[in-house]
Structure formats: structure tokens, C-alpha cells
Enzyme design. Sequence first.
Site, mmCIF file in Angstrom:
data_model
loop_
_atom_site.group_PDB
_atom_site.id
_atom_site.type_symbol
_atom_site.label_atom_id
_atom_site.label_comp_id
_atom_site.label_asym_id
_atom_site.label_seq_id
_atom_site.Cartn_x
_atom_site.Cartn_y
_atom_site.Cartn_z
ATOM 1 N N TYR A 1 25.082 26.106 27.881
ATOM 2 C CA TYR A 1 23.860 25.500 28.415
ATOM 3 C C TYR A 1 24.228 24.356 29.360
ATOM 4 O O TYR A 1 23.597 24.183 30.407
ATOM 5 C CB TYR A 1 22.976 24.989 27.276
ATOM 6 C CG TYR A 1 22.506 26.090 26.365
ATOM 7 C CD1 TYR A 1 21.457 26.925 26.748
ATOM 8 C CD2 TYR A 1 23.110 26.313 25.138
ATOM 9 C CE1 TYR A 1 21.022 27.953 25.921
ATOM 10 C CE2 TYR A 1 22.682 27.335 24.307
ATOM 11 C CZ TYR A 1 21.645 28.152 24.705
ATOM 12 O OH TYR A 1 21.220 29.172 23.891
ATOM 13 N N ASN B 1 13.116 33.295 28.557
ATOM 14 C CA ASN B 1 13.425 34.341 29.529
ATOM 15 C C ASN B 1 12.662 35.627 29.183
ATOM 16 O O ASN B 1 12.880 36.206 28.123
ATOM 17 C CB ASN B 1 14.936 34.597 29.518
ATOM 18 C CG ASN B 1 15.361 35.768 30.372
ATOM 19 O OD1 ASN B 1 14.626 36.220 31.240
ATOM 20 N ND2 ASN B 1 16.547 36.265 30.107
ATOM 21 N N CYS C 1 20.513 36.298 29.499
ATOM 22 C CA CYS C 1 20.509 35.105 28.648
ATOM 23 C C CYS C 1 21.463 35.264 27.464
ATOM 24 O O CYS C 1 21.897 34.263 26.886
ATOM 25 C CB CYS C 1 19.101 34.785 28.179
ATOM 26 S SG CYS C 1 18.250 36.134 27.347
ATOM 27 N N HIS C 2 21.832 36.502 27.142
ATOM 28 C CA HIS C 2 22.790 36.719 26.056
ATOM 29 C C HIS C 2 24.174 36.181 26.409
ATOM 30 O O HIS C 2 24.999 35.970 25.527
ATOM 31 C CB HIS C 2 22.875 38.206 25.693
ATOM 32 C CG HIS C 2 23.372 39.076 26.797
ATOM 33 N ND1 HIS C 2 22.549 39.516 27.822
ATOM 34 C CD2 HIS C 2 24.599 39.583 27.050
ATOM 35 C CE1 HIS C 2 23.255 40.263 28.651
ATOM 36 N NE2 HIS C 2 24.505 40.321 28.198
ATOM 37 N N GLU D 1 30.050 44.110 26.652
ATOM 38 C CA GLU D 1 30.621 43.589 27.894
ATOM 39 C C GLU D 1 32.082 43.188 27.728
ATOM 40 O O GLU D 1 32.659 42.534 28.589
ATOM 41 C CB GLU D 1 29.786 42.397 28.384
ATOM 42 C CG GLU D 1 28.381 42.815 28.781
ATOM 43 C CD GLU D 1 27.591 41.712 29.444
ATOM 44 O OE1 GLU D 1 28.176 40.683 29.851
ATOM 45 O OE2 GLU D 1 26.367 41.886 29.595
#
Length: 161
Positions: free
Chosen positions: A95, A118, A126-127, A153
Site C-alpha cells: 500500500y 475496487n 488489487c490481489h 501468477e
Amino acid sequence: MTWFASLMPSPVGRLRLVVTDTGELAQIDFPEAVGAITDVAVDDARCEHVAAQLREYFRGARREFDLALCPHGTPFQLRVWEQLRRIPFGTTRSYADIARALGQPTATRAVGAANGRNPIPIVVPCHRVIGADGSLTGFGGGLPAKRTLLRLEGLGEPIAD
């Protein structure tokens, strides 16, 4: 504006896709949670272009989305969400990183609040935002879903709870 929705299965649970009458993606949510857009007509065909790109992402065949978006939020939220879209596939930011990128280094909590609002998770990733200490923090679909997306990912076990 007219909204159209479709449900799709995914590795993180069922997703509800909401598009505008011009095909812009306005929302992705987990149907068990309450979504912001409720007055929708079910139309799988109008949402298929979004579902197709999400299926490619979940198969590992897509790293970036090519979709017109129509998120609704405050000017600050829109700026945060644009920063989220700049986080590359397979990487994370804190953040505080996002706040600094916005030129507002003391806005960490406000960034966290915007991240939590979001309306288009996964596509607006946002993950990929985690705690400064590497811990997993909130996600609308739950922490197991966030963990699944990060693993998809290529980010595995180093992330602490």
C-alpha cells in the site's frame, strides 16, 4: 445506463461479470458478496468477451487484459485503481508503494481503503497489493482466493498470512 451480467466459474469461485450496454466492464464480484450494481439483466453473450479473457488468464495464457473499463469511484479511487493496473503480472506492491507512486506517501490508509473498494478485481489487480511485511491482506473474495491468484501468477509460498 443499462447493465448486463453473467456468472462464470473460476479457480477462485463463481464470478459475476457486469458490463455496460457498450460492453465496458463495470464490475467483477463474488456473487455471495453484495455487489454495488444490482439492477442487471442476465446476458451471457454481452459478457462473453470478458469471460474469454478471464478464462485465458486462469489457464495461464494471458498476463494482461485488453478490456474497456467503466469503474465507478471517487477521483482518488480512480487514481489508485489506475496505479493497480500498472503492477506487472507476477509482482506485488505494498500500500505504501502505491501511495508513493501517487505522489502521496502518507496516504497509505486511503490507498488501502480504495483498494478494498475496487469494483473490478483480477482485471484491476488489487490481489497484487500486500502488506509492507509481505503478509496477505484483505481481498473481497477472501484470502484463499487472493493466495490462488498470486500462485497462478507464479508467486508461491514466501507470502506470509
